[in-house]
Design a protein around this motif. Structure first.
Motif, short mmCIF file in Angstrom:
data_model
loop_
_atom_site.label_atom_id
_atom_site.label_comp_id
_atom_site.label_asym_id
_atom_site.label_seq_id
_atom_site.Cartn_x
_atom_site.Cartn_y
_atom_site.Cartn_z
N ASN A 66 -0.54 -4.93 1.07
CA ASN A 66 -1.94 -4.79 0.70
C ASN A 66 -2.66 -6.13 0.88
OD1 ASN A 66 -1.25 -6.34 -1.49
ND2 ASN A 66 -1.28 -4.65 -2.94
N ASN A 119 -8.40 -1.72 3.31
CA ASN A 119 -9.02 -0.65 2.53
C ASN A 119 -8.76 0.65 3.27
OD1 ASN A 119 -10.95 -0.34 4.61
ND2 ASN A 119 -12.16 -1.99 3.72
N ASP A 143 0.86 -1.17 0.00
CA ASP A 143 0.00 0.00 0.00
C ASP A 143 0.91 1.23 0.00
OD1 ASP A 143 -2.29 1.66 0.48
OD2 ASP A 143 -1.48 1.87 2.51
N ARG A 183 -2.91 -3.25 5.03
CA ARG A 183 -4.03 -2.32 4.94
C ARG A 183 -5.02 -2.94 3.95
NH1 ARG A 183 -3.83 3.91 2.86
NH2 ARG A 183 -5.84 4.58 3.70
#
Ligand code: C2E
Ligand code: CA
Ligand code: CA
Length: 675
Positions: free
Chosen positions: A267, A331, A260, A329
């Motif tokens: 991610n 979202n 991310d 992460r």
């Protein structure tokens, strides 16, 4: 990634690069590639073999036994034939060793034949110049290293020296293995390359190498075994192209795909990979899902300046608190921490956040989080299940006001798992038409005559047994499969209604529909088209909707419109579960309801208290005053029936009359009731 070539892929160019007369055959013996050295040594051109598939066998290979020829064509294994007498176009004989290898050209399995001619024939004639040109071309565009049968470097070109920083004096006599790094993956790859070329095959693929100073670089390597007439032994030529930059670029791209960019955390895609690896390695860990409460409100309140800062600051705190754990992460405002740490420690993050608030200007932003801890493998053991369970946990936490990190009980995990099994089996059941419809009579309280039957879905699954509608319907509503169940039940009900009608039985069939089904703007249309296709008169069908449905329908004009459309056609609506808590009577005026069905919970406690009796009496009177038919469901005893009759109830349904039964049983009951 290096790839090994047991069935190596080659092309015409490569065959032409071969230092030996070489050609490629298909399994019929047709010549597909014929290299320049073959032309110059044997005198044949490609065209000489184009007449028929056996042309080669009848010319060049005419001294070869049929058996040997067939074994070459079968292409099952690499073969070596010593002292084969090859017949040239000029009808002379050349002694040669012939090596056959299976290869693929354009994904087609073929046979490469290499002829190693006896020394006396390897003359340097007019092909010398073109060979020299070829070698010069290769040497100028590739890094080239030659090693001997023992793996000692015996030759290399300047391209190689420039990249590897070796001096010729130093590199000659070093070993093949010293060109590669000595970490485990590389050593394994090097070993494969060495074994492949030593078995007489070409190895081709990406390989990691090191310079003299130990710096890694990547090459696309083609390693070709050649035969040296001087030493009467194999030598190996390594052609290499530097692909370090391409690889770096690729890694960069991979990194972008894995990380991310805002927080530097991994991610969701990468998280899934890591979790799958950990599960595969049977490792124990906690999957902690963290969601910032009311994120969008906070964002709005603390204006745009805050946005980036908030996530950056939050991530910083997470990194400090969870330190060595893996973090991702998912979202904008949700994160996952993979940690071996215990529940109490994870929950401590709540306190840590309070002690280390995030400021915008001088004001601390009130941040709270909802989190779920799911242990693997104890609670859940696949990535999708870990995610599902986490989302269910977060929903629970939110419902209880947020600002907490909890783990679900064993029972809840079992329920979540059960739900996903039911979902899966339901899809199959719908596909295979494994659902059934049972019918429960609704009778006239005075005469006992069956007026209608309620269609109720039944499902007995081969694997998970009976799934009751109470379990099935909510899952079906959530997944959207309720529409499929609905259309199945409607069609069955219509067909059955027509059958009874034809048999002279005056039975209406009642269908249950949920709001979710009516959200489909074509619901009315599709019901009407089912009526048409089954030749079912609309007045044989009634639809039950629940009070909850009515409340929502009240707010949605398209639902009301559809209901009116159906009513116009002659379909009657019944308000199911009447009295169960949605006491808005406005919908009574808005919706085309003809019958009230008093919920079974009232009927079950009818005899227990006088208060309930007054309540039910009131409900019946209310229905009558609205000019509605009143039906009571869940009637199990004669006493209940007696009281309901006294109150003026019109019809009853319940075990006292009959349980839901198959259509055949109902037919018998109906016949008996009119006798
Ligand atoms: P519901 O519409 O209120 O249906 C009545 C439920 O009460 C039925 O359970 C029925 O078997 C049960 N019942 C009937 N008489 C008695 C009685 O005297 N005593 C007791 N204790 N129970 C009685 P079932 O078949 O398990 O259905 C449960 C619910 O599932 C239904 O409640 C309905 O809301 C839903 N459902 C069933 N089939 C369908 C369907 O095809 N579509 C939709 N949307 N919902 C359905
Ligand atoms: Ca019902
Ligand atoms: Ca009901």
């Amino acid at each position: 990634m290096s790839q090994e070539n047991t069935n190596m892929a080659i092309d015409e160019k490569l065959v032409n690069l071969s230092p030996f007369p070489s050609f490629v055959l298909n399994q019929n013996g047709e010549v597909l590639i014929w290299n320049d050295l073959s032309k110059s040594y044997f005198g044949y051109e490609m065209e000489d073999f184009s007449m028929n598939a056996s042309a080669l066998k009848e010319s060049l290979l005419s001294s070869l036994s049929q058996e040997a020829y067939q074994s070459i064509l079968s292409g099952k294994e690499s073969l070596r034939f010593e002292k084969v007498q090859l017949v040239t176009k000029a009808d002379t004989m050349i002694d040669s060793t012939m090596i056959t290898t299976h290869v693929t050209v354009n994904n087609q399995p073929l046979i490469l034949v290499t002829c190693i001619l006896d020394e006396s024939y390897t003359r340097m004639d007019d092909s010398t110049q073109s060979l020299k040109d070829l070698i010069n071309g290769l040497y100028s565009s590739y890094m080239v290293v030659t090693v001997d049968a023992e793996g000692l470097i015996i030759n290399c070109n300047t391209n190689f020296l420039n990249t590897s920083h070796w001096t010729p004096k130093r590199v000659l006599g070093k070993t093949f293995w010293q060109l590669f790094p000595d970490h485990e993956t590389s050593m394994k790859a090097t070993d494969t390359i060495w074994k492949t070329i030593n078995s007489g095959q070409i190895w081709e693929g990406e390989a990691e190498k090191i310079t003299k100073d130990g710096a890694p670089y990547w090459v696309y390597l083609t390693a070709i075994p050649t035969y040296s007439p001087n030493t009467k032994n194999y030598e190996f030529v390594l052609f290499e192209k530097d692909i370090t930059n391409e690889r770096k670029m690729k890694q960069q791209l991979e990194k972008i795909a894995y990380i991310d960019p805002e927080t530097g955390l991994m991610n969701a895609h990468r998280l899934e990979q890591i979790v799958n690896e950990m599960i595969h390695e049977k490792r124990h860990f906690s999957f902690v899902y963290i969601s910032i409460d009311k994120y969008y409100t906070i964002k709005e309140l603390h204006n745009n300046r805050m946005e980036d800062n908030l996530i950056a600051e939050f991530t910083k705190r997470m990194k400090i608190y969870f330190q060595d754990s893996e973090m991702a992460r998912i979202n904008e405002h949700e994160f996952v921490v993979i940690t071996p740490l215990g529940e109490w420690f994870t929950q401590g993050f709540l306190t840590y956040l309070k002690q280390n608030p995030i400021y915008t200007g001088n004001v601390a932003v009130p941040i709270s989080i909802s989190g779920g801890i799911t242990r693997s493998p104890q609670d859940q053991s696949t990535f999708p299940h870990l995610m599902k369970a986490s989302l269910a946990t977060i929903a629970n936490v939110r419902e209880a006001g947020g600002d907490n990190i909890v783990s679900l009980s064993n029972a809840t995990h079992k329920a979540i798992n059960r739900k996903s099994i039911v979902e899966k089996r339901l899809l199959l059941a719908l596909d295979q038409q494994n659902l059934k419809v049972f019918y429960q009579p609704q009778v006239d309280i005075q005469t006992g005559k069956i007026l209608a039957v309620e269609a109720l879905v039944r499902w007995e699954d081969d694997e998970i047994g009976v799934v009751k509608p109470e379990e099935l319907i909510p899952i079906a509503e959530e997944t959207g499969l309720i529409n499929n169940i609905g259309s199945f039940v409607i069609e069955e009900a219509c067909k059955q209604a027509v059958k009874w009608h034809k048999d002279g039985l005056d039975l209406k069939v009642t269908i249950n529909l949920s709001v979710r089904e009516f959200r489909d703007k074509n619901m009315a249309k599709s019901i009407l088209s089912t009526l048409e296709s089954t030749h079912c008169p609309a007045n044989l069908i009634q639809i039950e909707i629940t009070e909850k449905f009515a409340l929502e329908a009240e707010a949605e004009t398209s639902i009301i419109k559809q209901m009116r459309q159906l009513e116009d056609e002659g379909i009657v609506f019944i308000l199911d579960d009447f009295g169960t808590g949605y006491a808005s009577f406005r919908y009574m005026q808005l919706l085309p309801i003809e019958t009230l069905k008093i919920d079974q919970t009232f009927i079950h406690s009818l005899l227990q208290s006088e208060k309930t009796q007054r309540l039910i009496h009131g409900m019946v009177q209310f229905g009558k005053s609205m000019n509605l038919t009143v039906l009571a469901e869940g009637v199990e005893t004669k006493e209940q029936r007696q009281l309901l009759q006294e109150y003026g109830c019109d019809a009853i349904q319940g075990y006292l009359i009959s349980k839901p039964e198959s259509a055949n049983v109902i037919t018998q009951l109906a016949l008996n009731s009119i006798k």
